[in-house]
Design an enzyme around this catalytic site. Structure first.
Site: not given
Length: 522
Positions: A231, A460, A488
């Site tokens: 991320s 996602d 995710h």
């Protein structure tokens, strides 16, 4: 986004309910100071791309003193300059943890879980879930708390009760009075950070964190950096590669962000759409289970019912059986829904939480929310929310009028009725931030770096798949690996195809063929 109303958290062990496993995170609001725009180490533009300058040599030449810290881990610290433009001035300490390799050691692999604001030390503690046995055999698993985070000169702004109040503010204001209340809360957050952390605030940007990583690489004795970032961690990794392309060995950037997009409106709007897509995937799956609270099995009707529940909570809060005094209003309930959308393994918990919420009980939604924002049972918080805001606000230019956020929220609400306004308003404290941003939003190329593996999950919710496509295309040596999946990030989420490709790259530096697509796991 900022405000970290949940949309920015590390992948961590979720002890909320039995089915919650690891909850994935990342504030998709990127978070990097412009590597080219900020000061180069010691003022030397070439320092990051070749040898460190003489002024930085004491930092690069330091050795880490390791001490045992439970369950086979070793802990230590390094010193780095508070201000890389003045390396002879004040220094700060970065806390580090490692799990030594179990086999034929290649070197170290640095880990970052996202956020910004996620603890890399906490993440490394879960190394046996984060990395495969094959990688743990060949690398020391190394976590660190980036500057401003956790155990590394943490930013502090508010007390636990103040954070409760801030997070519970109406994140979807419908009236001028509600807008004013949200703006007041945002201003108080910014003022709290200035009062408690003024010296740190100008120096917590991602470019400085990347420079710290290079000092850490040298202190670990590695000639090249091997790194896994999730991320926001993909942005930290890309910034590192852009600053230090010749020092890259192998970087895996999983759940990528697009460094060229401004947070308001583009990043926030895309993230809101991502959560809307993830909700539809959840609902389609929900209909296949007897515990699903939507008998009609119609996605649009189910979404509408959730929206009605959230709006009703804005007027009449849901019941709270946790024993604390928080009112489970629309903001807390929305945060709970969002939390479970990060990871498909949490969908059973969301089915339970929604079933209860439709009966007026929001306790499970609140417990989910607490996991994502790292609120402890005693009412205290880690500094994740504060660090998230501080890093984002210094990393990016944000609008400086409340009207701009209001217009962006209205537009986002049309595309993402359940999450658009909530996500957009989350960045409002940056309007009042006490230090100016140091970065701009632009593509990162990392020219001269070896192949860099970018991993994207097609559904996602927090870092939309097109961001992975964008980052892989921007990096001069980017290689895109895609996963036809939900949730995710992709590595270590039950895809043998993804895990094998990532492991091979980390160990041998051989990436998969560009645009490889790993099939959906059923």
């Amino acid at each position: 986004m900022t405000r970290c109303k949940g949309m920015g958290r590390t992948r961590r062990t979720a002890a909320v309910l039995a089915a919650a496993a690891l909850l994935a995170t990342a504030c998709s609001a990127k978070g990097d100071a412009d590597p080219a725009g900020g000061p180069s180490p010691a003022g030397d533009p070439a320092a990051g791309r070749n040898a460190p300058s003489a002024a930085l040599a004491p930092f690069y030449n330091q050795k880490i003193t390791w001490t045992a810290c439970r369950q086979g881990f070793e802990c230590g610290k390094i010193k780095v300059p508070l201000d890389y433009a003045n390396p002879g001035g004040e220094s700060i300490q970065i806390s580090v943890i490692r799990l030594p390799a179990t086999g034929d050691r290649i070197g170290s692999i640095l880990l970052n879980p996202g956020g910004p604001g996620g603890s890399g030390i906490e993440y490394a503690r879960a190394a046996k879930s984060v990395l495969t046995p094959a990688v743990l055999s060949r690398f020391d698993a190394v976590g660190f708390d980036p500057r401003g985070v956790g155990e590394s000169a943490p930013v502090r702004c508010l007390t636990g009760p103040q954070l409760d109040k801030f997070i519970g503010l109406d994140g979807t204001p419908d009236t001028p009075a509600e807008v004013d209340a949200l703006a007041t809360g945002a201003k108080e957050f910014a003022q709290g950070c200035e009062a408690k952390s003024a010296k740190l605030l100008p120096h917590v940007g991602t470019a400085d964190a990347a420079r710290d990583m290079d000092v850490l690489r040298a202190a670990l004795g590695d000639t090249g950096l091997t790194y896994l970032g999730k991320s926001y961690g993909t942005y930290l990794g890309a910034v590192y590669a852009d600053l230090f392309p010749k020092n890259v060995r192998a970087l895996v950037l999983d759940g990528a962000v697009d460094p060229a997009l401004p947070p308001v409106p583009d990043v926030n709007a895309a993230q809101a759409r991502g959560f809307q897509v993830a909700l539809r995937s959840f609902l389609a799956d929900c209909f296949t289970h007897t515990s699903c609270p939507f008998p009609a099995k119609n996605i649009d009707e189910a979404q509408s019912r959730i929206g009605t529940m959230l709006k009703n909570a804005d007027q009449t809060p849901l019941r709270n059986s946790t024993g604390d005094t928080r009112k489970i209003d629309e903001s807390w309930a929305t945060l709970g829904v969002v939390t479970a959308l990060y990871d498909k393994r949490s969908w059973p918990v969301l089915r339970v939480a929604l079933s209860q919420a439709f009966k007026g009980d929001g306790t499970t939604l609140l417990r989910l929310a607490d996991v994502l924002i790292d609120r402890h049972q005693d009412g205290t918080y880690s500094n994740q929310t504060e660090a998230n805001m501080a890093i984002n606000c210094v990393d990016h230019p944000y609008p400086k009028t409340t009207q701009a956020y209001e217009q962006a929220a209205t537009a986002a609400q049309k595309e993402s009725p359940l999450f658009g306004a909530y996500v957009m308003w989350g960045s409002l404290p940056c309007e009042y931030w006490p230090v100016p941003p140091t970065g701009t939003d632009k593509p990162l190329k990392a020219e001269g770096a070896p192949p860099i593996l970018v991993v994207g999950t097609q559904r996602d919710p927090a870092t939309p798949y097109q961001w992975a496509e964008a980052l892989a295309g921007q990096l001069s040596s980017g290689v895109l690996l895609s996963y036809d999946g939900d949730g995710h990030t992709a590595y270590r989420t039950n895809s043998t195809c993804i895990d094998k490709a990532v492991d091979t790259y980390l160990i041998t530096q051989t990436p998969p063929k560009p645009n490889t697509l790993c099939p959906k796991v059923t």
